[in-house]
Enzyme design. Structure first.
Site, short mmCIF file in Angstrom:
data_model
loop_
_atom_site.label_atom_id
_atom_site.label_comp_id
_atom_site.label_asym_id
_atom_site.label_seq_id
_atom_site.Cartn_x
_atom_site.Cartn_y
_atom_site.Cartn_z
N SER A 138 0.77 -1.38 0.22
CA SER A 138 0.14 0.08 0.11
C SER A 138 0.76 1.55 0.17
CB SER A 138 -0.90 -0.47 1.22
OG SER A 138 -1.53 1.25 1.82
N TYR A 151 -2.37 -1.09 10.68
CA TYR A 151 -1.46 -1.18 9.00
C TYR A 151 -0.01 -0.83 8.65
CZ TYR A 151 -3.82 -0.95 4.50
OH TYR A 151 -3.62 -1.44 3.04
#
Length: 254
Positions: A138, A151
């Site tokens: 990401s 995350y």
């Protein structure tokens, strides 16, 4: 020779789009997911793909589950050429008061789960002298985001994991890269838009537009765009592309 691909977490989003793209290229696709043994889920997946594929239960957090899934694929097809790690979780919390269970879920699924899948397939790829491993990271792997510590950390860890795997695989025809997208119009993002719409009372189109505007291109990345990149990176043409993270950022700075 038909290549065999394992997609961990391919029931929706970028995993599903990649499954469709690889199938179109003649690749044999095998999908593993926590709900992979649910007959209704499998039937829905086959309908979306337009053809039956191998689907089974896979919990990437569990070593026994990972090893059993890979063994079933190898027994059925005789090889594993491609691994795409897309299984992941996302929740938000600040560092102060951050729940242990939320931290563990992110690290165990997003990072350790990818490691366990790689560890299971690499011996097969090494014996073949060919392999392609892709981890879905990401843009959050590169930037810190407030209230996203678990995350961001789990995705950043994938970059280090990929570098090590690349070095160990290089002499055996195995590449390992990661893809780091910005906002992609997946089911997960749609759920964020729905939740914010319900919370704020704003029109859904207005909330959607806010996410789109966060990309300077003023458009969300589509799962099919990621799938096209996956198709290239898993091809013979991408032999020399390894130890790399490819941002699909639509000109965002994060």
């Amino acid at each position: 020779m038909t290549k065999v691909a394992i997609i961990a977490g391919g029931l929706s989003g970028m995993g599903l789009a990649s499954a469709k793209r690889l199938l179109a290229d003649g690749v044999t696709v095998c999908i593993g997911a926590r709900r992979g043994a649910d007959a209704a889920v499998v039937a829905e997946l086959h309908e979306k793909l337009g053809t039956p594929v191998f689907v089974d239960k896979l919990d990437v957090r569990d070593t026994a589950s990972v090893e059993a899934f890979v063994a079933r694929v190898a027994e059925k097809y005789g090889r594993v050429d491609i691994l795409l790690n897309t299984a992941g979780v996302y929740e938000e919390a600040p560092v102060i008061g951050h729940p242990d269970e939320m931290w563990d879920a992110h690290i165990d699924t997003n990072l350790t789960g990818s490691f366990k899948m790689i560890r299971a397939v690499m011996p097969l790829m090494k014996a073949q002298g060919w392999g392609r491993i892709i981890n879905l990271a990401s843009t959050a792997a590169h930037e810190g985001l407030e209230n996203n510590v678990a995350y961001c950390t789990s995705k950043a860890g994938l970059l280090g994991l990929g570098r090590c795997v690349s070095l160990e695989g290089a002499a055996h025809g195995i590449t390992c890269v990661s893809i780091s997208p910005t906002w992609v119009e997946t089911e997960m993002l749609k759920s964020f838009v729905d939740a914010e719409t319900a919370e704020t009372g704003l029109p859904r189109a207005e909330v959607q537009a806010k996410y789109e505007a966060s990309n300077p291109q003023n458009k969300l990345v589509q799962p099919e765009e990621i799938a096209d990149l996956v198709a290239f990176l898993t091809s013979d043409a991408a032999r020399a592309i390894t130890m790399e993270d490819i941002k699909v950022n639509a000109a965002t700075n994060w």
